[in-house]
Scaffold this motif. Structure first.
Motif, short mmCIF file in Angstrom:
data_model
loop_
_atom_site.label_atom_id
_atom_site.label_comp_id
_atom_site.label_asym_id
_atom_site.label_seq_id
_atom_site.Cartn_x
_atom_site.Cartn_y
_atom_site.Cartn_z
N LEU A 223 0.86 -1.17 0.00
CA LEU A 223 0.00 0.00 0.00
C LEU A 223 0.90 1.23 0.00
CD1 LEU A 223 -3.02 -0.32 0.10
CD2 LEU A 223 -2.95 0.07 2.55
N VAL A 224 0.64 2.13 -0.89
CA VAL A 224 1.49 3.31 -1.01
C VAL A 224 0.65 4.55 -0.73
CG1 VAL A 224 3.05 4.60 -2.51
CG2 VAL A 224 2.84 2.12 -2.75
N LYS A 225 1.15 5.42 0.15
CA LYS A 225 0.42 6.64 0.47
C LYS A 225 1.31 7.84 0.22
CE LYS A 225 -2.21 4.29 4.02
NZ LYS A 225 -2.28 4.02 5.45
N ARG A 244 -7.86 8.59 -4.87
CA ARG A 244 -7.46 9.98 -4.63
C ARG A 244 -8.36 10.58 -3.57
NH1 ARG A 244 -4.52 11.19 -9.66
NH2 ARG A 244 -5.09 9.36 -10.86
N LEU A 245 -7.77 11.12 -2.56
CA LEU A 245 -8.53 11.76 -1.51
C LEU A 245 -8.02 13.18 -1.39
CD1 LEU A 245 -8.00 8.81 0.96
CD2 LEU A 245 -10.12 9.27 -0.26
N SER A 246 -8.80 14.02 -0.72
CA SER A 246 -8.36 15.41 -0.59
C SER A 246 -7.09 15.51 0.25
CB SER A 246 -9.47 16.25 0.04
OG SER A 246 -9.83 15.67 1.27
N THR A 247 -6.86 14.48 1.08
CA THR A 247 -5.69 14.51 1.96
C THR A 247 -4.47 13.86 1.33
OG1 THR A 247 -6.59 12.51 2.90
CG2 THR A 247 -6.98 14.54 4.12
N GLY A 248 -4.63 13.28 0.16
CA GLY A 248 -3.51 12.59 -0.47
C GLY A 248 -4.04 11.36 -1.19
N PHE A 249 -3.12 10.52 -1.68
CA PHE A 249 -3.61 9.32 -2.36
C PHE A 249 -3.20 8.06 -1.60
CE2 PHE A 249 0.69 9.43 -4.09
CZ PHE A 249 1.02 8.09 -4.19
N GLU A 250 -3.99 7.02 -1.82
CA GLU A 250 -3.64 5.70 -1.30
C GLU A 250 -3.75 4.76 -2.49
OE1 GLU A 250 -5.44 3.65 2.44
OE2 GLU A 250 -6.07 2.51 0.69
N ALA A 251 -2.70 4.02 -2.79
CA ALA A 251 -2.74 3.18 -3.97
C ALA A 251 -2.16 1.81 -3.67
CB ALA A 251 -1.94 3.83 -5.09
N LEU A 252 -2.55 0.86 -4.52
CA LEU A 252 -2.03 -0.49 -4.38
C LEU A 252 -1.04 -0.76 -5.50
CD1 LEU A 252 -2.51 -3.26 -2.80
CD2 LEU A 252 -3.77 -3.91 -4.84
N THR A 253 0.10 -1.31 -5.14
CA THR A 253 1.05 -1.70 -6.17
C THR A 253 1.32 -3.19 -6.08
OG1 THR A 253 3.28 -1.43 -7.03
CG2 THR A 253 3.02 -1.17 -4.66
N GLU A 254 1.62 -3.79 -7.24
CA GLU A 254 2.02 -5.20 -7.17
C GLU A 254 3.49 -5.32 -7.49
OE1 GLU A 254 -0.38 -7.49 -9.82
OE2 GLU A 254 -0.02 -6.20 -11.55
N ASN A 255 4.18 -4.21 -7.44
CA ASN A 255 5.60 -4.22 -7.73
C ASN A 255 6.29 -3.21 -6.81
OD1 ASN A 255 8.13 -4.30 -8.79
ND2 ASN A 255 7.45 -4.24 -10.93
N VAL A 256 6.56 -3.64 -5.60
CA VAL A 256 7.09 -2.73 -4.58
C VAL A 256 8.40 -2.09 -5.02
CG1 VAL A 256 7.80 -2.55 -2.18
CG2 VAL A 256 6.02 -4.16 -2.81
N SER A 257 9.28 -2.88 -5.62
CA SER A 257 10.60 -2.35 -5.93
C SER A 257 10.52 -1.21 -6.95
CB SER A 257 11.52 -3.47 -6.42
OG SER A 257 10.85 -4.29 -7.33
#
Lengths: 288, 202, 123
Positions: A223-225, A244-257
């Protein structure tokens, strides 16, 4: 690694829903969790695994055999638990045992008695007067008493209290001491899986999204914020889904590196729980 | 196979007493034709068994156990015959004990009628929605009971040549051909039901 | 053999297991040839998945700490303790050099540094 169950490009169509091109392998000796939202196709998949439904296309193999020619041989080696009570509700456990036991060549009465005692099940009470937890325990006692190699369970922990869920996981772990056994169970209570599952298969809208070991999942997904201004057409590629939120984004990645390469320390990278993954892959907030 | 048939006894062991009492009631009442009592006794258990069988949960259970769909249907058709024989036996004993006269013709008529009715009913029960087949059976039975006897007697009066032909047949040939016809009909129904059941989704 | 696992740690569970087994071996708590629980038994005891203990054991085998015999179980392998100790000593020397350099930068005397070390060591 030997596969106990194999789905090769399996498709099943219904009027308003279909399960499409499922390729699924279940390895012997491990616990496999099967997750997905309600109506994603979990029960349909399990029914095809049990030959309660036949696929429109593709093939289903269990223990390397086909249901068309080896239905009995396959089912001899399967123990099943469904979320609803499938046993004749007016009967007591003793009578149900008298109906089920002769169906199996390897029925073990001593083992059954042992489970009945362990689960504190009454033998002379109608099953319809059992609580949800007791019905579940009764199904489990029956499913485990013929030395099945593959235990298939559809939502076994639904509607159970946390203490019994913990107890059940203990019983399952004990079964897994025998490296020959395989457990496949669907659930939407993902904390159960964090404890004991070795592999997780995730189905979404009738399609299998992944079937990976928990290590691969925890290592690949995160989870990336971060601040919304870091997102542009290029950096967005690193994510599977973005909220996308007003306070920032929260996203899911399947490739951390790759995320770490792109963003460095400017974002927060967190361990993604199965719930996070399910939520984002389902489309997150936008579609809910 | 035997296990599948035995299952019906376990499921209905409490009801069996009720059935015997019901038959006893009709025997003691003594109003009905013996063939009717035999017929009622023969079909009541199979119809009830089907009512249990058509529940989706039951189908899921039976099909998750190591049985094939062919076996499940076969047990249903063989079990039905077992129940007809048993019911006929029990009814005969009750009739005898309570001194009600009956003939083998009564039994022959009731058994072949039971086979005929169940041949129609069994495949139907796997098509009709669960929960509807028992009421359908009851209504059909009442309707048939109402219209068949007048039709038969009407035909008997009008089509004298046919009835004469049938009545003039030597008794063994008449029964043998009736039996053969019954078996063919029942067998066909068995085949059709298996065909339907194999394609069913649970 | 005692293993304590934290579900809230940043360190993956399999690493927690490998590190703890390694230190048990290095401290001599687990002598050479000692049997360690099967990975399935360990998974049951720790209430974690089999694949996690499997991975831990595989890493331990790769690093030469344990070996497995099919059907018999897993055992502590022969350790070249002198060699491992020497390697550790080298690491400690390097770390201490860094400490001394930092101390000089802020003018910390040897006495003060020794005192600090004493306090930390006793803890």
């Amino acid at each position: 690694m030997e596969n106990v169950v194999e789905f090769n490009n399996v498709t099943k169509r219904f009027k308003d829903f279909s399960v499409k091109n499922i390729d699924l392998q279940i390895q012997r000796g491990f616990v496999h969790g099967f997750i997905g939202a309600n109506g994603a196709g979990k029960s349909t998949t399990i029914k095809m695994m049990m030959n309660l439904l036949q696929p429109d296309a593709g093939e289903v193999k269990v223990f390397g055999m086909d249901y068309k020619t080896h239905e009995k041989a396959i089912k001899e080696r399967i123990g099943f638990v469904y979320d609803a009570n499938v046993f004749f509700e007016n009967l007591n456990l003793k009578d149900i045992k008298r109906i089920v036991a002769p169906a199996y060549k390897h029925w073990d009465n001593t083992l059954f008695t042992q489970y009945v005692e362990q689960f504190e099940l009454p033998l002379n009470k109608s099953i319809k007067n059992f609580s949800k937890g007791m019905q579940m325990k009764a199904s489990l006692a029956i499913a485990l008493s013929h030395h099945a190699e593959l235990i298939i369970m559809d939502e076994p922990t639904a509607g159970l209290d946390p203490i019994f869920r913990r107890e059940l996981l203990g019983v399952l772990q004990e079964l897994m001491l025998d490296g020959n056994r395989t457990i496949f169970f669907s659930t939407h209570i993902t904390t159960d899986l964090n404890r004991i599952a070795d592999y997780i298969a995730f189905i979404n809208r009738g399609q299998l999204v992944f079937n990976d070991s928990i290590h691969d999942i925890t290592e690949n997904y995160a989870l990336v914020k971060g601040r919304t201004e870091f997102l542009d057409r290029d950096t967005e590629k690193a994510f599977v889904h973005i909220n996308r939120l007003s306070t920032g984004f929260e996203a899911l990645t399947e490739n951390v590196s790759s995320v770490k390469r792109t963003f460095g320390d400017s974002v927060v990278v967190e361990h993604a729980t199965l719930e996070d993954i399910m939520f984002h892959l389902k489309g997150g907030l936008q579609h809910v | 196979m035997f296990n599948l048939i035995r299952r019906d006894f376990i499921i209905q062991k409490r009801q069996l007493v009720m059935y015997v009492l019901l038959i006893l009631f009709f025997v003691l009442l003594g109003r009905q034709d013996p063939a009717f009592i035999f017929l009622l006794a023969s079909i009541i258990i199979p119809v009830n068994t089907i009512a249990y069988d058509e529940k989706p949960e039951t189908n899921i259970l039976m099909n998750s156990l190591p049985y094939t769909r062919n076996e499940i249907i076969a047990s249903r058709f063989l079990g039905t015959i077992v129940f007809i024989i048993l019911a006929t036996g029990v009814t005969s004993v009750l009739m005898y004990v309570f001194n009600r006269p009956f003939t083998t013709t009564d039994i022959a008529i009731s058994s072949s009628l039971a086979l005929f009715l169940l041949s129609l009913y069994l495949p139907m029960s796997y098509i009709i929605k669960p929960g509807y087949s028992a009421p359908t059976a009851l209504i059909s039975f009442l309707v048939l009971a109402g219209i068949v006897p007048p039709i038969v007697s009407y035909l008997g009066e009008r089509l004298t040549s046919v009835t004469d032909f049938l009545l003039n047949l030597p008794v063994p040939i008449f029964y043998t051909s009736a039996l053969l016809l019954g078996i063919v009909f029942y067998g066909t129904s068995w085949g059709v039901t298996t065909f339907i059941y194999r394609r069913k989704a649970f | 053999m005692q293993i304590i696992i934290s579900n809230n740690s940043k360190e993956p569970i399999y690493e927690q297991i490998t590190n703890q087994i390694k230190s048990s071996i290095l401290s001599g708590e687990l002598p050479e040839g000692a049997a360690i629980p099967s990975m399935r038994k360990l998974a049951q005891d720790l209430q974690i998945s089999v694949i996690t203990t499997k991975r831990a054991y595989e890493e331990l085998e790769k690093a030469g700490f344990i070996y497995s015999i099919v059907g018999k179980g897993s055992f502590v392998a022969e350790q070249d303790l002198e060699f491992i100790k020497e390697k550790k000593l080298k690491v400690i020397e390097e770390q201490l050099s860094a400490v001394i350099m930092n101390s000089r930068e802020i003018g910390l005397s040897l006495d003060d540094l020794q005192q600090l070390l004493n306090i930390l060591y006793e803890e």
